[in-house]
Design an enzyme around this catalytic site. Structure first.
Site, PDB file in Angstrom:
ATOM      1  N   GLY B  29       0.789  -1.231   0.000  1.00 59.51           N
ATOM      2  CA  GLY B  29       0.000   0.000   0.000  1.00 59.51           C
ATOM      3  C   GLY B  29       0.818   1.276   0.000  1.00 59.51           C
ATOM      4  N   CYS B 238     -27.863 -10.268 -15.554  1.00 58.78           N
ATOM      5  CA  CYS B 238     -27.299 -10.005 -16.878  1.00 58.78           C
ATOM      6  C   CYS B 238     -28.269 -10.505 -17.946  1.00 58.78           C
ATOM      7  CB  CYS B 238     -25.948 -10.693 -17.026  1.00 58.78           C
ATOM      8  SG  CYS B 238     -25.298 -10.620 -18.720  1.00 58.78           S
ATOM      9  N   CYS B 263     -23.197  -7.982 -18.237  1.00 60.14           N
ATOM     10  CA  CYS B 263     -21.937  -8.053 -17.495  1.00 60.14           C
ATOM     11  C   CYS B 263     -20.934  -7.063 -18.073  1.00 60.14           C
ATOM     12  CB  CYS B 263     -21.316  -9.450 -17.617  1.00 60.14           C
ATOM     13  SG  CYS B 263     -22.259 -10.742 -16.836  1.00 60.14           S
TER      14      CYS B 263
HETATM   15 ZN   LIG Z   1     -23.341 -11.750 -18.430  1.00 64.12          ZN
END
Ligand SMILES: [Zn+2]
Ligand SMILES: Nc1ncnc2c1ncn2[C@@H]1O[C@H](COP(=O)(O)OP(=O)(O)OP(=O)(O)O)[C@@H](O)[C@H]1O
Ligand SMILES: [Mg+2]
Lengths: 268, 277
Positions: B29, B238, B263
């Site tokens: 980080g 989706c 998606c």
């Molecule tokens: Zn999808």
């Protein structure tokens, strides 16, 4: 107003600050030099003197913001350590300023985050201490707005929508919300209208008393010093020329400069 | 090969970047400065990520490049073509077959595995920049763990909108130490940063900073006890593959303004539909 209601400083506990021979000079007699004093817990110490006498320089050195050229400042911390302020790391010094101390600037804009709401300003130090409950942060914000006589209903308003006097109240709330052990104030009522000053002073006085704060207060205004401080340091050209109890100094000044200062301000 | 060194950058620059990467991996980080080089593309094209990719790529690597979640945007196609040309490496669109994945806005939906490396293109690496313009001051704030202001920002969100409105580049704390900007990924992807098996590297070209999340590192999204971190959720699934768990993009399908949700990760969606290229 009656000065005698200021609580007495605690002389039994170790001193909060021990200042030994501190000097910070920008030029001959410009800044502060050979400063020695002790600040007790619960004490309000006023630093007075004309413009350019070195008050703010001394305050910055005491608050860990500017290393002295000579001398040292010892701070007796909450966990009972005595810390040499400029021997510890910068990280530790900044942590003190964040966790144990408070700093109130003359110009509230220097002490506030102008881009976020009043509530966020008050909550910031609590968040820095690890407070992670929004509802409690908000409650603390509203409570403190009430304590500094701001309308808690304005908790989501930006500081720039507040008057100068209100911004100064907000800065005070933002600083005191974490109950600092030691507060540094540089001309907290400077730059405000006289009528606004009087109420603000009254409020500061009440909070100092209620919270039992230890304060180092810089002001060039002897009336402010008289109202708030137990003890005074009088500075002139970088040196302390007189030190003692506020009443003693203002009612019976010994040094010629203090006499001049007192007579020029206080005589009608 | 074409007069270019393997993967375009000269070996000395690559070594310098790899040394910086080792430091970044050692201090999860933490932003490590590096002497960045000009790449033959403008900054907005992900030159920070490209320099990291160029420095870690070997001839056996299989490279995937995504922009948003897609392999076929102009940006993704041109970066992929670039490395094909200057490194001759194999490329792929399949998340599971890639050894190095360069990305801009997403972490793939398919779980990454040990040995894979995800390279992020980062526009603004400094999570404290919004409040503090000075680089010297922000470095000090990181060094001293002065992170109260990060919660000031979240507080302000809740005060204004009733909830934490930050939806991408949502700040995280890495290994309980450094606050980090995870680059403009949606907060939906933040949980994937936590204890991921893959190595994640972040490169900012303009600011010449890189940082890393090593495999199996704890990564926590900042929040409040009474306003806990939450990821985005959709009522729809989706429209193409029926996934109810992936990050969805809304797309307009015709001039009449009809829309559907699909998606954002094209490889994931096609794999579910059995249409792998
Ligand atoms: Zn999808
Ligand atoms: N950073 C600096 N660099 C150079 N000179 C400085 C610096 N800060 C203060 N000084 C000088 O040191 C002297 C003391 O300044 P200081 O600000 O401490 O006075 P002050 O008592 O707070 O005055 P005022 O009442 O006007 O605020 C002045 O001559 C000032 O010009
Ligand atoms: Mg001053």
């Amino acid at each position: 107003m009656n000065r005698s209601v200021l609580p007495r400083p605690d002389l039994e506990r170790p001193a909060l600050l021990d200042v030994h021979n501190v000097s910070r000079l920008y030029g001959p007699d410009k800044g502060c030099q050979e400063i020695n004093f002790r600040l007790h817990a619960g004490e309000v110490l006023g630093i007075v003197g004309e413009s350019g006498s070195g008050k703010s320089t001394l305050l910055r050195v005491l608050a860990g913001l500017e290393a002295p050229d000579a001398g040292h400042v010892a701070y007796h911390s909450a966990n009972d350590d005595t810390l040499d302020l400029y021997a510890i790391s910068e990280a530790r010094r900044r942590a003190l300023l964040r966790l144990e101390w408070g700093l109130i600037h003359q110009n509230p804009r220097d002490g506030l985050r102008m881009g976020v709401s009043a509530g966020a300003n008050i909550g910031e130090r609590l968040m820095a201490l690890g407070q992670r409950h929004y509802g409690q942060l908000r409650a603390a914000g509203q409570d403190w707005m009430g304590q500094v006589e701001l309308d808690p209903g304005r908790i989501d308003d930006a500081p720039r929508t507040f008057s100068g006097g209100m911004q100064q109240r907000l800065q005070i709330a933002r600083t005191l919300v974490t109950r600092p052990r030691l507060v540094f104030m540089d001309e907290p009522t400077g730059g405000l209208d006289v009528s606004v000053q009087a109420r603000l002073l009254d409020m500061i006085r009440t909070l100092v008393r209620q919270l039992g704060l230890s304060v180092v207060l810089v002001t060039h205004d002897l009336a402010v010093a008289r109202l708030l401080s137990h003890r005074l340091l009088v500075m002139r050209r970088s040196r302390v020329v007189e030190a003692g109890l506020t009443d003693q100094i203002l009612d019976d000044p010994q040094h010629a400069y203090t006499q001049l200062l007192v007579s020029s301000v206080l005589t009608p | 090969m074409n007069g270019y060194n393997f993967a375009y950058l000269d070996e000395q620059t690559k070594r310098m970047i790899r040394r910086a990467l080792l430091k970044a991996v050692a201090i999860p980080g933490y932003q490590v400065p590096f002497g960045g080089r000009e790449m033959p593309m403008p900054y907005g094209w992900g030159t920070g990520g490209m320099q990291l990719t160029a420095s870690i790529l070997g001839s056996d690597d299989v490279l995937k490049v995504i922009d948003q979640g897609a392999d076929d945007t102009t940006n993704a196609v041109s970066i992929r073509a670039f490395f094909q040309r200057v490194a001759g490496v194999e490329t792929t669109t399949a998340t599971t077959s890639a050894s190095v994945i360069q990305t801009r806005h997403r972490i793939p939906e398919a779980a990454l595995s040990h040995g894979q490396i995800l390279v992020f293109q980062v526009p603004i690496p400094e999570p404290l920049r919004f409040i503090e313009p000075s680089e010297q001051e922000t470095r000090l704030m990181h060094a001293l763990e002065e992170y109260g202001v990060m919660h000031v920002k979240l507080y302000e969100d809740i005060a204004r909108y009733g909830h934490i409105a930050t939806t991408y580049a949502y700040p995280v704390k890495v290994d309980d130490r450094y606050v980090m900007d995870p680059s403009p990924i949606p907060k939906f992807d933040n949980p994937k940063l936590h204890m991921n098996e893959a190595l994640m590297l972040f490169g900012a070209g303009r600011e010449k900073r890189l940082y890393a999340i090593p495999p199996y590192t704890r990564v926590e999204s900042l929040d409040f006890e009474d306003h806990p971190f939450e990821i985005q959720a959709w009522d729809e699934c989706c429209a193409l593959c029926g996934s109810e768990t992936s990050y969805l993009d809304e797309v307009i399908t015709d001039d009449a303004g009809n829309r559907m949700f699909v998606c954002s990760d094209t490889d994931y969606c096609m794999t579910r539909r059995g249409e792998v290229a």
